[in-house]
Scaffold this motif. Sequence first.
Motif, PDB file in Angstrom:
ATOM      1  N   ASP A 231       0.839  -1.203   0.000  1.00  0.00           N
ATOM      2  CA  ASP A 231       0.000   0.000   0.000  1.00  0.00           C
ATOM      3  C   ASP A 231       0.868   1.245   0.000  1.00  0.00           C
ATOM      4  O   ASP A 231       0.580   2.228  -0.692  1.00  0.00           O
ATOM      5  CB  ASP A 231      -0.924  -0.015   1.221  1.00  0.00           C
ATOM      6  CG  ASP A 231      -1.957   1.105   1.173  1.00  0.00           C
ATOM      7  OD1 ASP A 231      -2.691   1.163   0.173  1.00  0.00           O
ATOM      8  OD2 ASP A 231      -2.009   1.920   2.112  1.00  0.00           O
ATOM      9  N   LYS A 235       0.861   3.981  -2.652  1.00  0.00           N
ATOM     10  CA  LYS A 235       0.636   5.391  -2.288  1.00  0.00           C
ATOM     11  C   LYS A 235       1.798   6.248  -2.772  1.00  0.00           C
ATOM     12  O   LYS A 235       1.603   7.371  -3.240  1.00  0.00           O
ATOM     13  CB  LYS A 235       0.479   5.513  -0.769  1.00  0.00           C
ATOM     14  CG  LYS A 235      -0.794   4.843  -0.240  1.00  0.00           C
ATOM     15  CD  LYS A 235      -2.046   5.461  -0.835  1.00  0.00           C
ATOM     16  CE  LYS A 235      -3.308   4.978  -0.120  1.00  0.00           C
ATOM     17  NZ  LYS A 235      -3.464   3.542  -0.144  1.00  0.00           N
ATOM     18  N   GLU A 425      -1.505  12.074   2.940  1.00  0.00           N
ATOM     19  CA  GLU A 425      -2.232  11.475   4.067  1.00  0.00           C
ATOM     20  C   GLU A 425      -2.176   9.950   3.989  1.00  0.00           C
ATOM     21  O   GLU A 425      -1.956   9.265   5.004  1.00  0.00           O
ATOM     22  CB  GLU A 425      -3.685  11.955   4.060  1.00  0.00           C
ATOM     23  CG  GLU A 425      -3.848  13.437   4.386  1.00  0.00           C
ATOM     24  CD  GLU A 425      -5.299  13.877   4.312  1.00  0.00           C
ATOM     25  OE1 GLU A 425      -6.152  13.013   4.004  1.00  0.00           O
ATOM     26  OE2 GLU A 425      -5.588  15.063   4.567  1.00  0.00           O
ATOM     27  N   ASN A 426      -2.389   9.413   2.744  1.00  0.00           N
ATOM     28  CA  ASN A 426      -2.326   7.954   2.579  1.00  0.00           C
ATOM     29  C   ASN A 426      -0.933   7.425   2.884  1.00  0.00           C
ATOM     30  O   ASN A 426      -0.773   6.346   3.473  1.00  0.00           O
ATOM     31  CB  ASN A 426      -2.727   7.560   1.153  1.00  0.00           C
ATOM     32  CG  ASN A 426      -4.205   7.804   0.883  1.00  0.00           C
ATOM     33  OD1 ASN A 426      -5.008   7.806   1.809  1.00  0.00           O
ATOM     34  ND2 ASN A 426      -4.551   8.033  -0.373  1.00  0.00           N
ATOM     35  N   LYS A 429      -0.659   7.453   6.524  1.00  0.00           N
ATOM     36  CA  LYS A 429      -1.411   6.312   7.068  1.00  0.00           C
ATOM     37  C   LYS A 429      -0.673   5.002   6.792  1.00  0.00           C
ATOM     38  O   LYS A 429      -0.580   4.128   7.664  1.00  0.00           O
ATOM     39  CB  LYS A 429      -2.809   6.263   6.452  1.00  0.00           C
ATOM     40  CG  LYS A 429      -3.723   7.405   6.897  1.00  0.00           C
ATOM     41  CD  LYS A 429      -5.084   7.291   6.240  1.00  0.00           C
ATOM     42  CE  LYS A 429      -6.009   8.440   6.661  1.00  0.00           C
ATOM     43  NZ  LYS A 429      -7.326   8.344   6.003  1.00  0.00           N
ATOM     44  N   ALA A 430      -0.186   4.869   5.538  1.00  0.00           N
ATOM     45  CA  ALA A 430       0.548   3.653   5.194  1.00  0.00           C
ATOM     46  C   ALA A 430       1.807   3.524   6.045  1.00  0.00           C
ATOM     47  O   ALA A 430       2.168   2.443   6.497  1.00  0.00           O
ATOM     48  CB  ALA A 430       0.919   3.662   3.701  1.00  0.00           C
TER      49      ALA A 430
END
Length: 599
Positions: A231, A235, A425-426, A429-430
């Motif tokens: 991910d 991302k 943001e991803n 988060k990742a």
Amino acid sequence: MSLFVADLINQIRQQFGTQKTIITPKSLEYANKIVAGYNEENWDAFGEHMTDGKSHDDNLIDKVDNNMHTSGLENLGGSLQAWTWDDDGNLYKLPIEKQTMDSMKNSIYETILAMMFDDAYSGWGHAQTFIGYGVYNLGKTSVGVDFDKFGYSHFELASAYNQNGFDSNPYTLPSTSELTSQLNQAKSDLEKSKANLAQTNNDLSETQNVLVNATSTQTNAKQALNTAQTDLANKRTVLNNAKKSVADAQNKLASDKQVQQQAQINLQAVTADLATKQENVEKAQQAVQVAENNQRVAQDEVTVATNNVNQAQQAVQAVQTAQDNLNQTQNDLNKLNQQLAELQQAPELLVQAKQQLADAQSNLQTANDNLVAKKNELNKATADLADLKTQLATNQENLTKALANLAQAKSGLDQANKNLEIAKENVEKAQQAYDEAKSNNDVAQKDLEDAKNSLAQVQEKQSQAQSAYDKAMKAYNDYLKAQQAVKDAEEKAKAQAQAKAEHTYFAQTANGKVVDEKDHIMVGYSVKGNQVFDAQSKLVGTLAQTSTTRRMVNTVKQENAKTLPQTGDKQNNNTTVGAILVGLGSLLGLGALDKRKED
């Protein structure tokens, strides 16, 4: 091996209350010399077919006894060698199998059992030798055991006393009670080991469950970590694509700005040129207006000149008329002279008028030329104005497109910035998921290491418990094997006795005595039907209808001749015991056909 045999013999002697044996270096030397003599002489005690053996090598034994100043007894057993029957019913040797210490001890044990429980055919001589009973009692006895090259076991028992050295430096024999205690302890240890093994297995099961859970957690953590990494990579790809899109949008925006600036410059240039053209058109229109005005002035001048010409022509016509009238009226001469004077000035006026007409016409041509030039300039300016208007429309359209592209680029830039923020943001988060998965993986890895350490400890305990269990189980199995060997030996002895009894024949005298084929009177033997039983009521043979040997016939006849009336007298006990010993002594050393043989 000799220690093992001496312990077995001493257990037998303990039961009978006879003196126990010892093992000394001298007794082992004694046994080794005897067995070496058998091997050197190639002395096969039992033979290739069990019926052609040489039995004991008495000369060798006497020679060794004399050299070592002792007297000895020998029990021989087939032990490692086995025989079987061919299709014709003949016995022949089988190859000796590869042996271990356990298998050799087992063969020794079975041989002793057979000599103790199945020795009737030898008058129980072998058994009495082991027991140390009667004439087989050597007093203080030493033991040595060895195997010859034929696989036969030699149990050599020799008298031991100070003078011959057979009682010097005796070896310590294992204690039966101690072995029994060790067996009981081994059984107890076995039970404890089983309990410990069960507990260890439970601990192992729990540890394995922990390990499975830890492994599952680690697998999940690894999967989560891989997912997070994938991910994160996705991302990052999105972020890189977004950055590229932003860069492309910025480049497009810069390009569109350049296009817009160029369009504005072009528009300004077109606008400036249009203004110039417009000014030139206005100037041209002004010039046309001036030309038209000049044309009108020139036209007026032409009109005036034409009028003057007309007037001059009229004057000329008038002159002509006056000239005509000159001929007609003389009276009018003075007037005509005056008019002549005036007419003399008329050509000059005519020339002037003509010149004025020519100038007016030239001016009119110039004005017309200027008018045409100005019209051409006006037409060119009008065409340029149209081109400029077309270019202006094109530039305006390009400007509109550029503005639309600029707006789209701004929108794309805004979306790219928004995607960039989302991607950031991803990514965060990742990264958090990655950090969390990595943390979980570290925890799972530590749990796995702890579980592995626990498993190693449990496995070590299990290995120790298994080792103790194996030792205890071996001792227990040896105990069971010994019990089974005794049982098998008893069953085998019983079956062999039954088979032997069917082919061992006895005769019975008139007074009830039993005689064997070697003319021995068997004390204590009885007959039931056609079966013969010994003093212990054990089946030992079959009653022959007729005597099978000449000696048996003679003995039966002699006993029948000595038959006395049945008066109820009893034999002396000492006579009976002596007969038994004589019978056993005569049978000692004789063998019988069987799978195994003792001599």
